[in-house]
Design a protein around this motif. Structure first.
Motif, PDB file in Angstrom:
ATOM      1  N   ARG A  86     -19.819  31.409 -26.806  1.00 39.60           N
ATOM      2  CA  ARG A  86     -19.666  32.959 -27.369  1.00 39.60           C
ATOM      3  C   ARG A  86     -18.401  32.685 -28.175  1.00 39.60           C
ATOM      4  N   PRO A  87     -18.173  33.683 -29.173  1.00 37.52           N
ATOM      5  CA  PRO A  87     -17.094  33.799 -29.839  1.00 37.52           C
ATOM      6  C   PRO A  87     -15.698  33.805 -29.124  1.00 37.52           C
ATOM      7  N   GLY A  88     -15.884  34.683 -27.737  1.00 34.22           N
ATOM      8  CA  GLY A  88     -14.616  34.469 -26.941  1.00 34.22           C
ATOM      9  C   GLY A  88     -14.305  33.308 -26.268  1.00 34.22           C
ATOM     10  N   THR A 110      -9.393  36.956 -26.844  1.00 33.12           N
ATOM     11  CA  THR A 110      -9.034  36.561 -25.388  1.00 33.12           C
ATOM     12  C   THR A 110      -7.899  37.406 -25.100  1.00 33.12           C
ATOM     13  N   ASP A 111      -7.517  37.413 -23.847  1.00 31.48           N
ATOM     14  CA  ASP A 111      -6.215  38.340 -23.518  1.00 31.48           C
ATOM     15  C   ASP A 111      -4.791  37.760 -24.458  1.00 31.48           C
ATOM     16  N   ALA A 112      -4.837  36.357 -24.534  1.00 26.31           N
ATOM     17  CA  ALA A 112      -3.576  35.937 -25.160  1.00 26.31           C
ATOM     18  C   ALA A 112      -3.812  36.501 -26.570  1.00 26.31           C
ATOM     19  N   GLU A 113      -4.964  36.650 -27.332  1.00 25.53           N
ATOM     20  CA  GLU A 113      -5.127  36.921 -28.651  1.00 25.53           C
ATOM     21  C   GLU A 113      -4.541  38.264 -28.832  1.00 25.53           C
ATOM     22  N   ARG A 114      -5.160  39.294 -27.736  1.00 25.69           N
ATOM     23  CA  ARG A 114      -4.906  40.692 -27.887  1.00 25.69           C
ATOM     24  C   ARG A 114      -3.405  40.827 -27.567  1.00 25.69           C
ATOM     25  N   LYS A 115      -2.835  40.102 -26.792  1.00 28.73           N
ATOM     26  CA  LYS A 115      -1.292  40.325 -26.517  1.00 28.73           C
ATOM     27  C   LYS A 115      -0.531  39.820 -27.725  1.00 28.73           C
ATOM     28  N   SER A 116      -0.807  38.857 -28.426  1.00 31.93           N
ATOM     29  CA  SER A 116      -0.266  38.456 -29.387  1.00 31.93           C
ATOM     30  C   SER A 116      -0.383  39.537 -30.876  1.00 31.93           C
ATOM     31  N   PHE A 117      -1.462  39.823 -31.109  1.00 34.38           N
ATOM     32  CA  PHE A 117      -1.622  40.596 -32.083  1.00 34.38           C
ATOM     33  C   PHE A 117      -1.585  42.244 -32.151  1.00 34.38           C
ATOM     34  N   GLY A 118      -1.529  42.754 -31.063  1.00 34.71           N
ATOM     35  CA  GLY A 118      -1.421  44.168 -30.795  1.00 34.71           C
ATOM     36  C   GLY A 118      -2.449  44.854 -31.598  1.00 34.71           C
ATOM     37  N   ASP A 119      -2.017  45.649 -32.794  1.00 34.08           N
ATOM     38  CA  ASP A 119      -3.209  46.302 -33.608  1.00 34.08           C
ATOM     39  C   ASP A 119      -3.268  45.956 -34.884  1.00 34.08           C
ATOM     40  N   TYR A 164      -7.041  39.956 -36.387  1.00 31.58           N
ATOM     41  CA  TYR A 164      -8.254  39.913 -35.640  1.00 31.58           C
ATOM     42  C   TYR A 164      -9.465  39.581 -36.586  1.00 31.58           C
ATOM     43  N   ALA A 165      -9.326  39.899 -37.805  1.00 33.50           N
ATOM     44  CA  ALA A 165     -10.426  39.669 -38.794  1.00 33.50           C
ATOM     45  C   ALA A 165     -10.380  37.921 -39.239  1.00 33.50           C
ATOM     46  N   GLY A 166      -9.026  37.602 -39.411  1.00 35.10           N
ATOM     47  CA  GLY A 166      -8.808  36.171 -39.462  1.00 35.10           C
ATOM     48  C   GLY A 166      -9.254  35.346 -38.276  1.00 35.10           C
ATOM     49  N   ASN A 167      -9.005  35.829 -37.117  1.00 34.93           N
ATOM     50  CA  ASN A 167      -9.410  35.007 -35.828  1.00 34.93           C
ATOM     51  C   ASN A 167     -11.057  35.125 -35.920  1.00 34.93           C
ATOM     52  N   PHE A 168     -11.651  36.304 -36.070  1.00 31.51           N
ATOM     53  CA  PHE A 168     -13.055  36.477 -35.949  1.00 31.51           C
ATOM     54  C   PHE A 168     -13.720  35.298 -37.182  1.00 31.51           C
ATOM     55  N   ALA A 169     -13.152  35.133 -38.310  1.00 29.63           N
ATOM     56  CA  ALA A 169     -13.528  34.193 -39.143  1.00 29.63           C
ATOM     57  C   ALA A 169     -13.351  32.821 -38.784  1.00 29.63           C
ATOM     58  N   VAL A 170     -12.275  32.422 -37.954  1.00 29.58           N
ATOM     59  CA  VAL A 170     -12.113  31.078 -37.448  1.00 29.58           C
ATOM     60  C   VAL A 170     -13.183  30.948 -36.508  1.00 29.58           C
ATOM     61  N   LYS A 171     -13.469  31.906 -35.402  1.00 24.37           N
ATOM     62  CA  LYS A 171     -14.574  31.549 -34.269  1.00 24.37           C
ATOM     63  C   LYS A 171     -15.740  31.167 -35.117  1.00 24.37           C
ATOM     64  N   GLU A 172     -16.250  31.882 -36.144  1.00 23.79           N
ATOM     65  CA  GLU A 172     -17.444  31.757 -36.988  1.00 23.79           C
ATOM     66  C   GLU A 172     -17.234  30.333 -37.589  1.00 23.79           C
ATOM     67  N   ALA A 173     -16.127  29.891 -38.104  1.00 21.49           N
ATOM     68  CA  ALA A 173     -16.055  28.693 -38.664  1.00 21.49           C
ATOM     69  C   ALA A 173     -16.170  27.401 -37.956  1.00 21.49           C
ATOM     70  N   VAL A 207      -6.646  26.426 -32.527  1.00 25.27           N
ATOM     71  CA  VAL A 207      -7.736  26.801 -31.447  1.00 25.27           C
ATOM     72  C   VAL A 207      -7.764  26.261 -30.189  1.00 25.27           C
ATOM     73  N   ASN A 208      -7.819  26.819 -29.285  1.00 24.73           N
ATOM     74  CA  ASN A 208      -7.941  26.524 -27.702  1.00 24.73           C
ATOM     75  C   ASN A 208      -9.490  26.884 -27.525  1.00 24.73           C
ATOM     76  N   LEU A 209     -10.391  25.847 -26.822  1.00 29.19           N
ATOM     77  CA  LEU A 209     -11.597  26.143 -26.549  1.00 29.19           C
ATOM     78  C   LEU A 209     -11.992  26.196 -24.983  1.00 29.19           C
ATOM     79  N   TYR A 210     -12.937  27.165 -24.559  1.00 32.15           N
ATOM     80  CA  TYR A 210     -13.039  27.267 -23.241  1.00 32.15           C
ATOM     81  C   TYR A 210     -14.528  27.316 -22.930  1.00 32.15           C
ATOM     82  N   ARG A 211     -14.747  27.167 -21.747  1.00 27.63           N
ATOM     83  CA  ARG A 211     -16.351  27.379 -21.331  1.00 27.63           C
ATOM     84  C   ARG A 211     -17.234  26.516 -22.116  1.00 27.63           C
ATOM     85  N   GLY A 212     -17.943  27.228 -22.736  1.00 27.36           N
ATOM     86  CA  GLY A 212     -19.392  26.637 -23.357  1.00 27.36           C
ATOM     87  C   GLY A 212     -18.930  25.808 -24.720  1.00 27.36           C
TER      88      GLY A 212
END
Length: 122
Positions: free
Chosen positions: A66-68, A30-39, A44-53, A82-87
């Motif tokens: 979706r993961p997003g 999400t935009d908030a994730e990208r703003k918070s974590f920069g590069d 990002y890897a940790g967040n991806f693992a959370v989304k899957e979990a 976590v914040n959940l959106y849409r589906g």
């Protein structure tokens, strides 16, 4: 009461490679994730693992969302939430899940996450 639990382990290098593809990066984070974590690829890897979990804790994987739709941020103490959106929000509601607890661990090569979905005792 526990509804479900999910774990995920990802290779940080794999996420670095995937994030070089703009379509993946913009679709998954999400935009908030990208703003918070920069590069910071470990975040990002940790967040991806959370989304899957989280998807696994629902017992369905990414069926219907979706993961997003799962946003992972950190509070003032660094604790992930976590914040959940849409589906994903719709799935949480349909399953009667009240809270989702998450935790992330990283090594130099891997990111690991656990999500615990909780429902009120009936």
């Amino acid at each position: 009461m526990i509804y479900g639990i999910g774990n995920d382990l990802v290779e940080i290098e794999r996420i670095r490679t995937a994030c070089k593809q703009e379509a993946f990066f913009l679709k998954v984070f999400t935009d908030a994730e990208r703003k918070s974590f920069g590069d910071n690829i470990s975040k990002y890897a940790g967040n991806f693992a959370v989304k899957e979990a989280v998807a696994k804790s629902f017992g369905s994987g990414f069926t219907g969302f979706r993961p997003g739709d799962v946003e992972v941020l950190r509070d003032e103490n660094g604790k992930p939430y976590v914040n959940l959106y849409r589906g994903a929000a719709e799935k949480k509601e349909a399953l009667g899940i009240d809270r989702i607890h998450v935790t992330i661990s990283n090594t130099k090569e891997y990111a690991f996450a656990t999500a615990l979905a909780e429902i009120r005792e009936r």
